[in-house]
Scaffold this motif. Structure first.
Motif, PDB file in Angstrom:
ATOM      1  N   ARG A 217       0.868  -1.181   0.000  1.00 10.44           N
ATOM      2  CA  ARG A 217       0.000   0.000   0.000  1.00 10.44           C
ATOM      3  C   ARG A 217       0.907   1.234   0.000  1.00 10.44           C
ATOM      4  NH1 ARG A 217      -5.271   0.751   1.056  1.00 10.44           N
ATOM      5  NH2 ARG A 217      -5.440  -1.418   1.761  1.00 10.44           N
ATOM      6  N   ILE A 218       0.971   1.891  -1.148  1.00  9.61           N
ATOM      7  CA  ILE A 218       1.872   3.031  -1.341  1.00  9.61           C
ATOM      8  C   ILE A 218       1.039   4.307  -1.301  1.00  9.61           C
ATOM      9  CG2 ILE A 218       3.613   4.052  -2.865  1.00  9.61           C
ATOM     10  CD1 ILE A 218       3.819   1.200  -4.167  1.00  9.61           C
ATOM     11  N   GLU A 219       1.310   5.157  -0.315  1.00 10.60           N
ATOM     12  CA  GLU A 219       0.550   6.392  -0.137  1.00 10.60           C
ATOM     13  C   GLU A 219       1.480   7.591  -0.323  1.00 10.60           C
ATOM     14  OE1 GLU A 219      -1.484   6.321   3.579  1.00 10.60           O
ATOM     15  OE2 GLU A 219      -2.865   4.717   2.962  1.00 10.60           O
ATOM     16  N   PRO A 247      -4.634   1.934  -8.889  1.00 10.44           N
ATOM     17  CA  PRO A 247      -4.528   3.302  -8.377  1.00 10.44           C
ATOM     18  C   PRO A 247      -5.688   3.660  -7.456  1.00 10.44           C
ATOM     19  CG  PRO A 247      -4.227   3.210 -10.777  1.00 10.44           C
ATOM     20  CD  PRO A 247      -4.765   1.889 -10.351  1.00 10.44           C
ATOM     21  N   ASN A 248      -5.431   4.560  -6.507  1.00 10.37           N
ATOM     22  CA  ASN A 248      -6.483   5.120  -5.678  1.00 10.37           C
ATOM     23  C   ASN A 248      -6.166   6.584  -5.412  1.00 10.37           C
ATOM     24  OD1 ASN A 248      -4.706   5.245  -3.315  1.00 10.37           O
ATOM     25  ND2 ASN A 248      -5.000   3.014  -3.172  1.00 10.37           N
ATOM     26  N   ALA A 249      -7.029   7.249  -4.670  1.00 17.45           N
ATOM     27  CA  ALA A 249      -6.897   8.692  -4.486  1.00 17.45           C
ATOM     28  C   ALA A 249      -5.626   9.061  -3.724  1.00 17.45           C
ATOM     29  CB  ALA A 249      -8.121   9.236  -3.766  1.00 17.45           C
ATOM     30  N   LEU A 253      -2.202   0.627  -4.921  1.00 19.91           N
ATOM     31  CA  LEU A 253      -2.122  -0.667  -4.248  1.00 19.91           C
ATOM     32  C   LEU A 253      -1.452  -1.645  -5.215  1.00 19.91           C
ATOM     33  CD1 LEU A 253      -3.179  -1.615  -1.435  1.00 19.91           C
ATOM     34  CD2 LEU A 253      -5.054  -2.734  -2.658  1.00 19.91           C
ATOM     35  N   LEU A 254      -0.295  -2.165  -4.841  1.00 19.37           N
ATOM     36  CA  LEU A 254       0.495  -3.031  -5.732  1.00 19.37           C
ATOM     37  C   LEU A 254       0.536  -4.444  -5.161  1.00 19.37           C
ATOM     38  CD1 LEU A 254       2.370  -3.250  -8.226  1.00 19.37           C
ATOM     39  CD2 LEU A 254       4.282  -2.687  -6.708  1.00 19.37           C
ATOM     40  N   THR A 255       0.077  -5.426  -5.950  1.00 18.32           N
ATOM     41  CA  THR A 255       0.060  -6.828  -5.531  1.00 18.32           C
ATOM     42  C   THR A 255       1.100  -7.608  -6.318  1.00 18.32           C
ATOM     43  OG1 THR A 255      -2.306  -6.711  -5.032  1.00 18.32           O
ATOM     44  CG2 THR A 255      -1.347  -8.905  -5.276  1.00 18.32           C
ATOM     45  N   VAL A 256       1.970  -8.324  -5.605  1.00 12.21           N
ATOM     46  CA  VAL A 256       3.018  -9.132  -6.237  1.00 12.21           C
ATOM     47  C   VAL A 256       2.935 -10.544  -5.671  1.00 12.21           C
ATOM     48  CG1 VAL A 256       4.536  -7.156  -6.608  1.00 12.21           C
ATOM     49  CG2 VAL A 256       4.721  -8.465  -4.493  1.00 12.21           C
TER      50      VAL A 256
END
Length: 562
Positions: A217-219, A247-249, A253-256
């Motif tokens: 979760r990259i904010e 992408p979000n506001a 959110l990156l899933t690996v």
């Protein structure tokens, strides 16, 4: 030992040892300027016209790559090795660690490498403490003295095959207290800008994990349209798997997919997060257990099942390849001659043959996994990048083809011990026939099963063993079914003159496979030594010596002529 046989062994020694030494050749003499090697032009460069006598500046190793070739990041991905530099420095001069700009994902069949194409630039910080030994002013620029740096550089450059390279490079750098000049190397400046940095104040990355996946979760406080993650730990991810960015506001959110599929999560996740706009951030964050399984977990199970089915099918088809079919054919002939044996005996022969293949595959996979753990530079088919292996396999297959063509009988000289094992009475002969089938199958797996095997070697050890077991069972299945169904064995044609004709016909695909291996051998030297024709010629002479001009051979005369 006859003169001809001495000649053969001399040629084989020259081919094998010449191949090994060719890989160790270092180009360059430590003087200034670029040096040309196989598919790479290497040089040392500085970011400023002159170094400060008491300060720091930037220098760099620059590798100019031919189109389609690449070198590697510090974590090479599924295969490869990062460049390495050993400096030779005057007193009072120090060079920091090699810096690696953010790489790119480089798909190679089912594998994924991390590295650089085009021009790869690796910066270093150079420091002079004021006591460095410099040359006299006559060798400098104007009245400025010069310090001379030298470096032994090693790299691995890859496309379809990988070619190791070595160079001895040099850089003469003026030393001047006047540092008003602007940076003279845009390449080095761009590489420094491409290096990952710490997360800015107010931005964050949190990681949660399950058995199969990690979610980052990259904010950043704004919508991020792109995201990639490059792990610093080699086994952290399944490198070739798709990385899904949502992408979000507040960011993305990156899933690996995890590389080590287990219930035990890693304590931390270390690597580089790359966002749109070529922004790269270095992270080292704890991994928290996800409250719920990731939605794509079923996809992983389906992919594993599909991989098993494909491996089993590939093993079946492998029986028709020119490397394997002659072995299976000869074993089937022996089965036809023993069709009167009872059901239990025939079944035990089938199980012994299957056990020979399984044990051989498990042994090879264990060795590959050990080598992978020590550097991830080994894989099935990687042996075809070794000139020594290609020479030995081409000689073995050419030798077997001569035997099938009726030139001599296997078992009378060089291959007598190996062939005698397959001819032993009882179940030991069946077991070692399975071993032989596995050995001669390795060159055929490169064009047929290279993608699937590469996928297997990129998985965890348990998954890798499961996929290779399915491949081994597919290879063993045709003969095993013949031994389990007595009716099928009884319907096989009886031995006769047709066997000799068919046996000679099977020599044709083996000869063609040997020709293909000779071509592969030449390709390994296509740039480092002209077009590789001199190496091909040496190998062909060695193969010629297998069938000597006096009508004899290294295996001895045919049966009936002794």
């Amino acid at each position: 030992m006859t003169l001809f046989r001495r000649t053969w062994f001399l040629f084989l020694w020259l081919v094998v040892h010449g191949a090994a030494f060719a890989q160790l050749h270092e180009v360059g003499d430590g003087s200034d300027g670029p040096v040309k090697a196989a598919h790479v032009t290497a040089e040392l460069a500085a970011s400023v016209p002159a170094a400060s006598p008491q300060g720091s500046s930037q220098i760099a190793l620059i590798l100019h790559l031919e189109s389609g070739w690449h070198v590697y990041w510090v974590n090479a991905g599924d295969s490869g090795e990062a460049p390495n530099v050993d400096w030779v420095l005057p007193a009072g001069v120090t060079v920091g660690k090699m810096q690696f700009p953010t790489p790119k994902r480089l798909p190679l069949g089912p594998l994924m490498d991390y590295g650089y194409e085009g021009t790869a630039v690796f910066p270093f910080e150079l420091k002079l403490d004021g006591t460095s030994r410099v040359s006299n002013s006559s060798e400098g620029v104007g009245s400025n003295p010069v310090t001379h740096l030298k470096a032994h550089v090693r790299w691995l450059v890859c496309r379809e095959v990988c070619v190791p390279g070595k160079a001895f490079l040099g850089l003469s750098l003026p030393v001047s207290a006047n540092q008003n000049a602007q940076a003279s190397s845009s390449l080095i400046a761009a590489a420094i800008r491409a290096e990952p940095v710490a997360l800015p104040q107010g931005e964050s990355v949190t990681v949660s994990g399950s058995r199969d996946h990690l979610v980052l979760r990259i904010e950043t406080g704004k919508r991020e349209s792109e995201a990639e993650f490059y792990p610093l730990d080699e086994d952290a991810l399944r490198n070739a798997a798709e990385q899904r960015a949502v992408p979000n506001a507040q960011g993305v959110l990156l899933t690996v997919e995890r590389g080590d599929i287990s219930d035990t999560l890693p304590a931390h996740l270390k690597g580089i997060v790359k966002l749109n706009g070529n922004r790269s951030y270095l992270i080292n964050v704890p991994v928290n257990r996800a409250a719920a399984a990731v939605n794509a977990s079923g996809t992983s199970s389906l992919g594993f099942t599909l991989a098993i089915l494909l491996a089993l099918t590939g093993g079946l088809v492998l029986n028709l390849m020119p490397c394997v079919f002659p072995v299976l054919f000869l074993k089937a002939l022996s089965l036809a001659g023993s069709a009167t044996e009872n059901r239990r005996t025939q079944r035990l022969h089938g199980f012994s043959y299957t056990a020979g293949i399984l044990v051989s595959f498990w042994t090879i996979v264990a060795v590959l996994l050990v080598l992978r753990a020590g550097g991830r530079q080994a894989g099935w088919g990687f042996q075809l990048q070794s000139p020594v292996f290609v020479v030995l396999m081409a000689s073995l297959l050419f030798f077997m083809a001569l035997s099938l063509a009726g030139q001599f009988d296997l078992g009378l000289s060089l291959t007598s011990k190996g062939d005698a094992l397959t001819r032993r009475p009882g179940y030991a002969g069946s077991f070692f026939t399975g071993v032989l089938a596995t050995v001669v199958a390795t060159p055929c797996t490169a064009p047929l099963m290279g993608a699937a095997i590469g996928f297997a070697l990129a998985q965890s050890a348990v998954v890798t063993f499961a996929i290779f077991t399915a491949l081994a069972l597919g290879l063993a299945l045709p003969y095993l079914l013949l031994t389990l169904q007595l009716g099928w064995a009884k319907r096989m044609p009886r031995p006769g003159r047709w066997m000799e004709t068919l046996k000679q016909l099977t020599a044709v695909p083996l000869f063609l496979t040997a020709v293909w291996l000779v071509w592969v051998y030449g390709r390994l030297y296509s740039s480092s030594a002209g077009d590789g024709s001199d190496h091909i010629a040496r190998l062909l002479v060695g193969l010629f010596c297998l069938r000597l001009p006096d009508g004899s051979s290294l295996a001895g005369p045919r049966r009936g002529s002794e």
